[in-house]
Motif scaffolding. Structure first.
Motif, PDB file in Angstrom:
ATOM      1  N   VAL A   1      11.120  81.254  52.100  1.00  0.00           N
ATOM      2  CA  VAL A   1      10.290  80.539  53.079  1.00  0.00           C
ATOM      3  C   VAL A   1      11.107  80.429  54.361  1.00  0.00           C
ATOM      4  CG1 VAL A   1       8.993  79.208  51.349  1.00  0.00           C
ATOM      5  CG2 VAL A   1      11.133  78.293  52.305  1.00  0.00           C
ATOM      6  N   PRO A   2      10.451  80.151  55.492  1.00  0.00           N
ATOM      7  CA  PRO A   2      11.213  80.009  56.734  1.00  0.00           C
ATOM      8  C   PRO A   2      12.196  78.849  56.638  1.00  0.00           C
ATOM      9  CG  PRO A   2       8.846  80.120  57.179  1.00  0.00           C
ATOM     10  CD  PRO A   2       8.994  80.001  55.697  1.00  0.00           C
ATOM     11  N   ASP A   3      13.349  78.974  57.263  1.00  0.00           N
ATOM     12  CA  ASP A   3      14.297  77.863  57.314  1.00  0.00           C
ATOM     13  C   ASP A   3      13.652  76.679  58.051  1.00  0.00           C
ATOM     14  OD1 ASP A   3      16.094  79.489  56.118  1.00  0.00           O
ATOM     15  OD2 ASP A   3      17.650  79.302  57.677  1.00  0.00           O
ATOM     16  N   PRO A   4      13.818  75.464  57.520  1.00  0.00           N
ATOM     17  CA  PRO A   4      13.269  74.303  58.235  1.00  0.00           C
ATOM     18  C   PRO A   4      14.182  73.922  59.391  1.00  0.00           C
ATOM     19  CG  PRO A   4      14.392  73.577  56.233  1.00  0.00           C
ATOM     20  CD  PRO A   4      14.506  75.083  56.273  1.00  0.00           C
ATOM     21  N   SER A   5      13.627  73.272  60.406  1.00  0.00           N
ATOM     22  CA  SER A   5      14.512  72.737  61.450  1.00  0.00           C
ATOM     23  C   SER A   5      14.216  71.259  61.623  1.00  0.00           C
ATOM     24  CB  SER A   5      14.374  73.511  62.754  1.00  0.00           C
ATOM     25  OG  SER A   5      13.118  73.286  63.296  1.00  0.00           O
ATOM     26  N   PRO A   6      15.248  70.477  61.913  1.00  0.00           N
ATOM     27  CA  PRO A   6      15.084  69.026  61.893  1.00  0.00           C
ATOM     28  C   PRO A   6      14.265  68.525  63.070  1.00  0.00           C
ATOM     29  CG  PRO A   6      17.299  69.600  62.647  1.00  0.00           C
ATOM     30  CD  PRO A   6      16.638  70.879  62.252  1.00  0.00           C
ATOM     31  N   GLY A   7      13.379  67.570  62.822  1.00  0.00           N
ATOM     32  CA  GLY A   7      12.688  66.852  63.895  1.00  0.00           C
ATOM     33  C   GLY A   7      13.683  65.978  64.639  1.00  0.00           C
ATOM     34  N   PRO A   8      13.218  65.312  65.714  1.00  0.00           N
ATOM     35  CA  PRO A   8      14.150  64.555  66.569  1.00  0.00           C
ATOM     36  C   PRO A   8      14.984  63.516  65.815  1.00  0.00           C
ATOM     37  CG  PRO A   8      11.900  64.507  67.470  1.00  0.00           C
ATOM     38  CD  PRO A   8      11.844  65.323  66.242  1.00  0.00           C
ATOM     39  N   ASP A   9      14.363  62.816  64.846  1.00  0.00           N
ATOM     40  CA  ASP A   9      15.097  61.758  64.139  1.00  0.00           C
ATOM     41  C   ASP A   9      15.550  62.226  62.760  1.00  0.00           C
ATOM     42  OD1 ASP A   9      14.843  59.587  66.093  1.00  0.00           O
ATOM     43  OD2 ASP A   9      12.691  59.820  65.693  1.00  0.00           O
ATOM     44  N   GLU A  10      15.659  63.519  62.586  1.00  0.00           N
ATOM     45  CA  GLU A  10      15.953  64.061  61.264  1.00  0.00           C
ATOM     46  C   GLU A  10      17.329  64.735  61.205  1.00  0.00           C
ATOM     47  OE1 GLU A  10      11.645  64.962  59.256  1.00  0.00           O
ATOM     48  OE2 GLU A  10      12.627  66.615  60.317  1.00  0.00           O
ATOM     49  N   LEU A  11      17.722  64.973  59.971  1.00  0.00           N
ATOM     50  CA  LEU A  11      18.925  65.752  59.688  1.00  0.00           C
ATOM     51  C   LEU A  11      18.495  66.999  58.934  1.00  0.00           C
ATOM     52  CD1 LEU A  11      21.100  62.871  58.157  1.00  0.00           C
ATOM     53  CD2 LEU A  11      21.182  63.707  60.523  1.00  0.00           C
ATOM     54  N   LEU A  12      19.223  68.094  59.144  1.00  0.00           N
ATOM     55  CA  LEU A  12      19.027  69.260  58.277  1.00  0.00           C
ATOM     56  C   LEU A  12      20.150  69.231  57.249  1.00  0.00           C
ATOM     57  CD1 LEU A  12      17.473  71.915  57.701  1.00  0.00           C
ATOM     58  CD2 LEU A  12      19.152  73.070  59.152  1.00  0.00           C
TER      59      LEU A  12
ATOM     60  N   GLU B   1      17.387  75.779  49.550  1.00  0.00           N
ATOM     61  CA  GLU B   1      18.721  75.788  50.154  1.00  0.00           C
ATOM     62  C   GLU B   1      18.882  74.683  51.181  1.00  0.00           C
ATOM     63  OE1 GLU B   1      20.533  79.857  50.816  1.00  0.00           O
ATOM     64  OE2 GLU B   1      18.386  80.357  50.540  1.00  0.00           O
ATOM     65  N   TYR B   2      17.797  74.411  51.928  1.00  0.00           N
ATOM     66  CA  TYR B   2      17.860  73.399  52.991  1.00  0.00           C
ATOM     67  C   TYR B   2      16.651  72.486  52.923  1.00  0.00           C
ATOM     68  CZ  TYR B   2      21.339  76.559  54.863  1.00  0.00           C
ATOM     69  OH  TYR B   2      22.446  77.355  55.001  1.00  0.00           O
ATOM     70  N   VAL B   3      16.818  71.315  53.440  1.00  0.00           N
ATOM     71  CA  VAL B   3      15.703  70.369  53.515  1.00  0.00           C
ATOM     72  C   VAL B   3      15.958  69.472  54.720  1.00  0.00           C
ATOM     73  CG1 VAL B   3      16.819  68.697  51.935  1.00  0.00           C
ATOM     74  CG2 VAL B   3      14.339  68.674  52.187  1.00  0.00           C
ATOM     75  N   THR B   4      14.881  69.042  55.363  1.00  0.00           N
ATOM     76  CA  THR B   4      15.037  68.088  56.471  1.00  0.00           C
ATOM     77  C   THR B   4      14.690  66.697  55.983  1.00  0.00           C
ATOM     78  OG1 THR B   4      12.778  68.472  57.202  1.00  0.00           O
ATOM     79  CG2 THR B   4      14.501  69.781  58.260  1.00  0.00           C
ATOM     80  N   VAL B   5      15.428  65.732  56.521  1.00  0.00           N
ATOM     81  CA  VAL B   5      15.229  64.341  56.082  1.00  0.00           C
ATOM     82  C   VAL B   5      15.387  63.413  57.282  1.00  0.00           C
ATOM     83  CG1 VAL B   5      16.263  64.892  53.836  1.00  0.00           C
ATOM     84  CG2 VAL B   5      17.672  63.829  55.604  1.00  0.00           C
ATOM     85  N   PRO B   6      14.646  62.281  57.313  1.00  0.00           N
ATOM     86  CA  PRO B   6      14.846  61.302  58.384  1.00  0.00           C
ATOM     87  C   PRO B   6      16.228  60.681  58.243  1.00  0.00           C
ATOM     88  CG  PRO B   6      12.865  60.804  57.085  1.00  0.00           C
ATOM     89  CD  PRO B   6      13.613  61.863  56.357  1.00  0.00           C
ATOM     90  N   ILE B   7      16.926  60.500  59.348  1.00  0.00           N
ATOM     91  CA  ILE B   7      18.263  59.910  59.248  1.00  0.00           C
ATOM     92  C   ILE B   7      18.205  58.513  58.638  1.00  0.00           C
ATOM     93  CG2 ILE B   7      18.274  59.084  61.651  1.00  0.00           C
ATOM     94  CD1 ILE B   7      21.354  59.544  61.569  1.00  0.00           C
ATOM     95  N   ALA B   8      17.078  57.813  58.848  1.00  0.00           N
ATOM     96  CA  ALA B   8      16.952  56.451  58.307  1.00  0.00           C
ATOM     97  C   ALA B   8      17.010  56.437  56.793  1.00  0.00           C
ATOM     98  CB  ALA B   8      15.646  55.822  58.782  1.00  0.00           C
ATOM     99  N   LYS B   9      16.872  57.589  56.157  1.00  0.00           N
ATOM    100  CA  LYS B   9      16.876  57.643  54.697  1.00  0.00           C
ATOM    101  C   LYS B   9      18.167  58.216  54.137  1.00  0.00           C
ATOM    102  CE  LYS B   9      12.864  55.859  54.036  1.00  0.00           C
ATOM    103  NZ  LYS B   9      12.719  54.678  53.171  1.00  0.00           N
ATOM    104  N   ALA B  10      19.116  58.507  54.994  1.00  0.00           N
ATOM    105  CA  ALA B  10      20.366  59.135  54.533  1.00  0.00           C
ATOM    106  C   ALA B  10      21.446  58.092  54.297  1.00  0.00           C
ATOM    107  CB  ALA B  10      20.836  60.135  55.582  1.00  0.00           C
TER     108      ALA B  10
END
Ligand SMILES: NC(=O)c1ccc[n+]([C@@H]2O[C@H](COP(=O)([O-])OP(=O)(O)OC[C@H]3O[C@@H](n4cnc5c(N)ncnc54)[C@H](OP(=O)(O)O)[C@@H]3O)[C@@H](O)[C@H]2O)c1
Ligand SMILES: NC(=O)c1ccc[n+]([C@@H]2O[C@H](COP(=O)([O-])OP(=O)(O)OC[C@H]3O[C@@H](n4cnc5c(N)ncnc54)[C@H](OP(=O)(O)O)[C@@H]3O)[C@@H](O)[C@H]2O)c1
Ligand SMILES: NC(=O)c1ccc[n+]([C@@H]2O[C@H](COP(=O)([O-])OP(=O)(O)OC[C@H]3O[C@@H](n4cnc5c(N)ncnc54)[C@H](OP(=O)(O)O)[C@@H]3O)[C@@H](O)[C@H]2O)c1
Ligand SMILES: NC(=O)c1ccc[n+]([C@@H]2O[C@H](COP(=O)([O-])OP(=O)(O)OC[C@H]3O[C@@H](n4cnc5c(N)ncnc54)[C@H](OP(=O)(O)O)[C@@H]3O)[C@@H](O)[C@H]2O)c1
Ligand SMILES: [Zn+2]
Ligand SMILES: [Zn+2]
Ligand SMILES: [Zn+2]
Ligand SMILES: [Zn+2]
Lengths: 339, 339, 339, 339
Positions: free
Chosen positions: A17-28, A124-133
């Motif tokens: 699948v295409p690599d995800p890229s992080p939204g403004p408040d997200e982490l990859l 291999e990769y996932v994006t997540v909100p920084i507030a949840k890390a």
């Protein structure tokens, strides 16, 4: 990137699948380890009321930050930067519904979760909100850190149950969750903990982890302890077991319904007994203010992670890993996408 | 029989007194083991506001039933008979005052206690109300059973504190009570427990019992954990320590005042901080609904009795035993009147 | 638009500022009513540790939606649209700090609040995050709705105190907050509520609202009720009053520190008494999961809003309104920017 | 003296029996007023599992002390003397069973109660242990004081439920207990209380007492409030009502089973829902640490005794009084043996 994808109920594949890229408040995140649990089986079987398809599953995970969203401050509170190791609380909350606004975010009326409604970590990769890390201490492996999520569910269960120092416990079910709850109970005030399961290999694991006694039925446990237990936990989700668990509650005691029964299952209880013996029944759902405590409990050695972590397979073996889980082999099976 | 007698404050002797005989609802007990605690020192020093003289001290004890009072049914609920082994909750309650009638029997307005206002167990025999006797399981020694009383105070402390799974703890004071509280905390939900004492030999004991870290001052502990601890317990009774303990409470955390400060001691606290950080301060006094849980916890192996039980001396050596306690040698010093 | 502006501590003016426009997740509100409270005086005096200058104060407000941010869905959960009437919870939380992640959002380590660190509602218009807006039922006026914020602080106080049906109460301070707490106590389980204040006009208000007895000092209250009260609340913030309030707590009772003392104030307490009488002291800070309950309590008629709402002045009279508050005239003084 | 006597199930008569005389720790009471409740009907019908025959019923009573037992000190704590007016907590506890020793005296394994297993107060005189007597303030009538017992059951219910300020309530059943619970809820934190009963005359009483809304079925209540109520109380004891009451609990809410269902009745519940919505179910049985609070609540005017006290009949009319109760006429029917 490579990912496990459930296109529709029953159809699972590992593909690109295409690599995800992080939204403004997200982490990859580059996923280090991701556990499999019953929820994943439900999503695959199509009997999850909340899943959206196609979906990349995987909600019990930890990994390494590889990119920061545009809004993520370089001096963020968690000191997260490229290379940081993190675990992620997968449940997202709307912040606006009545449940979110009254301190019950786990009961949010607009359920969204990484790996259930949003792309998860069987990839291999996932994006997540920084507030949840959550930043990980150095001495925690990513495999251990991927246990935080299930532990945090069990911690929420203990918070709901709110046992007192000296209580006696009975836990029905010695799967991953039952064995975690066993450890939290033994280090959560219990004077003794009896464990019931139909699977005797799992009872052996329970004994190794410190169970005071083990049984293959609740009736047997009651034969030894006829007045019952202060705290009884169902960790099977099997309605007839929950009914029996109710009979094993001592006068003034409590029953925690932690196991997830089928939506249409019913239990038959005596309301006279609830009144006459002042029984309390409580439920516990997912994670509430319990992710940090779970992290701390694992770091503090309260959870024996070595006993919990059994098979670890590469992403390409996801189907085989699911089979291990279905057959009840081992305890926690994980996918290590980097293998 | 032989007994230790405090005739007036400061005057202690081991002498002969008439054998006691049980009242109608009482048992006559041959004392097997009786622990010494700070309360005994206070009675001797004359600074106990409640003691009556002359007094036979001794309130932490277990023994064997040698006679039953005339009202004690042969088929009593506890199956007690001559030869039964029992531990005794020493605090008696009036049952009529406001505290007794609202579930706070430990705060009874008419305080009476075996070994404080009534003849205690630093003697060959002692009489006790059957309502205060607990039958012992076979695998518990009388020395272990004499630990139930101090453990039940510590259990009451845990019940008052009501910690949650994953909480971090700081305990100030590693005497007998601090070491018991340490064990209850480690098996009572704590993710980690730091211990502070000025006596480094006691810190070594705390480490052996599982303390995560030990310090000789609270400031040092805060240097390692600047945001403080969810649960802080004072087990010193030293006012300046309690004040520092307050500073070690994390936002939203709790302070348990378990140690017994002097009546006239004062602590100075910031009310702004209590408000602004939603700090909770609670007290815990003696035993409330915690004797049976304490018995269960000891039977369940939650308390390492071997580490707690140090010197055991005959009754005739009572004065020497008191000296051990005053010097802070060992942990729990006991008198075995049968030696 | 017109707004009250505190340029620097001590310098307040009503002047013209550019109209605000809502961010993507915000609403633009035309302010209907905005209450004045002690916090506003602290911001003006320059002794608020958190305020930023210049600032438009005003955090107790309600109004009408006049524009929606670009991200606000037309079918949003709250059915908010142009013309909707709303009240706003002014405290914003970071969602990432340890307090936010463990259910203590009111103790967020990154404090931000409308009217304190962000432009507030002493103005014709104010922007607010939609996540903080609550739709109002038709039968609530905007003046009543501007009371929700102070009521929600008092509700948080009651949640922290957690009284039981039948408890006796003493409340020190009969200002706006004391009178709200009085009403919540009377309808929150109290069998009787005594109120203490130095201002007898306020005691008269307390009596009208149902106070069982009123006194000008805590000593007088104790003369009538020597064993003290189950629940004692300080709503003065005056350190010597808090010290006396501690003496008025009954054995096993609780003291809620609700009033905001000066940062450097200290109270001197007996740790022996906290132990020996099992006293509990708790703090309560602002709003936690209590805005919706406060709204419901006002709608349910639990709060007598007519008695609470005294002066209402136009924005241009802001300085005069502050004077009323400083002089302790009336109860809640509000600014109606639309007057 | 004259007394109502149930010789065997079904056989009731008013006849003459020897005057009782007080045991050493007892008081002899001239009964002023004694209420009738469902328990009395169960004893008469023979479906009480605990009653002993023949029995003089009557456990909700107050009266005047006419003689003191030989052990009762003249300077007793309660200042009771001949002529003192008292109410009596009728449940006696053994003090020795596990429930008594862990703070659950209401669940005592050796149930004994005045009017159920021991001679009760449907008589001119009754003997009672002084430990169960409560001195009455002058402004309370004996009829009002005879309400303390049922109020203290309702208070125990509220203590078990432990509601929070602002909670919404639904109460099923507007009999005596439902109406008492309604008043305690309205003054126990509720923002609003809906009441359901099949009997519309009782709903009218509920409205007069302040119910926010009344309905003849729970479904109707849910039609108005589809997300349910924070606190739901069953005060009917009817199993199908309890099942419906469960459906009326809001996410994260609680159900109190206060009504006494038949021993063999069963309710069918969804364990999935208990888990998924974190529902709590609790029971409440009789009186625990709630008699003094009930007395205080009545004295404080929290209970509208005038609305609760309907018929008052002489002892000779006991059978007619029972008929009133069976027909659901009025609210609390009392016997005044002195009439
Ligand atoms: N509340 C929450 O937040 C939460 C979070 C995670 C999971 N859960 C739920 O918790 C439950 C346990 O999860 P898990 O991952 O530990 O599942 P699991 O590995 O399947 O464990 C369940 C255990 O219960 C045993 N069992 C089945 N029927 C039984 C019976 N009649 N008597 C005794 N034991 C019986 C199973 O034995 P067999 O394997 O032989 O059938 C198995 O060992 C599940 O219902 C899951 O959905 C809840
Ligand atoms: N709440 C209850 O129900 C209950 C029940 C039993 C006991 N207690 C109280 O609990 C407290 C502890 O009892 P215990 O039997 O464990 O007493 P203990 O053996 O005397 O222990 C107290 C410990 O605190 C240490 N300490 C003294 N000053 C200190 C300081 N400034 N900083 C750090 N540590 C300090 C002492 O060290 P040194 O020996 O070197 O001075 C000692 O190791 C006492 O106050 C006792 O009265 C309460
Ligand atoms: N915890 C929270 O979330 C929260 C929220 C809002 C407010 N607060 C705090 O709650 C407190 C009360 O607020 P408020 O708005 O009601 O303030 P207020 O109107 O100033 O009321 C305080 C009352 O206490 C009286 N008082 C002062 N000294 C006293 C004494 N020695 N003895 C008895 N009464 C005395 C005052 O009388 P005089 O007017 O004659 O001085 C006044 O009537 C303040 O400290 C405020 O900062 C806390
Ligand atoms: N937990 C405790 O400590 C405790 C103490 C005392 C009493 N109780 C129990 O509490 C319950 C209430 O006592 P009570 O004295 O108030 O009894 P009650 O006077 O008989 O009141 C029960 C009420 O429920 C109504 N009801 C019956 N079926 C209903 C239905 N399907 N839907 C709605 N309402 C219905 C009854 O109406 P009808 O009259 O028309 O049938 C009646 O108004 C009883 O079960 C009693 O045993 C418990
Ligand atoms: Zn939500
Ligand atoms: Zn007492
Ligand atoms: Zn925050
Ligand atoms: Zn009992």
């Amino acid at each position: 990137m490579r990912a496990a994808i459930i296109d529709t109920p029953g159809c699972i594949r590992v593909g690109s699948v295409p690599d995800p890229s992080p939204g403004p408040d997200e982490l990859l995140i580059r996923v280090g380890a991701c556990g499999i649990c019953g929820t994943d089986l439900h999503i695959l079987a199509g009997d999850s009321p909340v899943a959206r398809y196609p979906i990349i599953p995987g909600h019990e995970f930890a990994g390494e930050v590889v990119a920061l969203g545009s809004n993520v401050a370089l001096d963020n509170d968690l000191n997260l930067t490229v290379g940081s190791r993190v675990a992620i609380e997968p449940n997202l909350t709307c912040g606006q519904c009545e449940m979110c606004r009254t301190g019950h975010e786990n009961l949010c009326l607009h359920y969204r979760a990484i790996g259930v409604t949003l792309s998860g970590a069987m990839a291999e990769y996932v994006t997540v909100p920084i507030a949840k890390a959550y930043a990980l201490p150095d001495n925690l492996t990513l495999r251990e850190a991927a246990l935080i999520e299930p532990v945090s569910c069990a911690v929420r269960g203990m918070h709901s149950l709110n046992p007192r120092s000296g209580d006696t416990f009975l836990i029905a079910g010695a799967g991953t969750m039952g064995l975690l709850l066993l450890q939290l109970a033994l280090k959560g005030g219990a004077s003794r903990v009896a464990v019931v399961d139909v699977n005797t290999r799992r009872l052996a694991r329970a004994e190794n982890l410190g169970a005071s006694r083990t049984y293959t039925s609740i009736q047997q446990a009651l034969a030894d302890e006829p007045s019952g237990f202060n705290c009884v936990i169902d960790a099977t989700g099997v309605a007839p077991v929950i009914e029996q668990a109710f009979t094993a509650v001592k006068r003034s005691g409590k029953l925690l319904i932690f196991g997830v029964a089928a939506d249409e299952a019913r239990i038959s209880l005596s309301p006279f007994r609830i009144y006459n013996e002042e029984i309390t029944i409580v439920g516990s759902m997912a994670v509430l203010a319990s992710f940090q405590p779970a992290l701390d409990l694992i770091c503090g050695g309260v959870i024996d992670t070595q006993s919990m972590l059994t098979a670890a397979l590469p992403l390409e073996d996801f189907t085989r890993a699911l089979d291990l889980v279905k057959r009840g082999e081992g305890v926690k099976t994980q996918i290590l996408p980097g293998l």
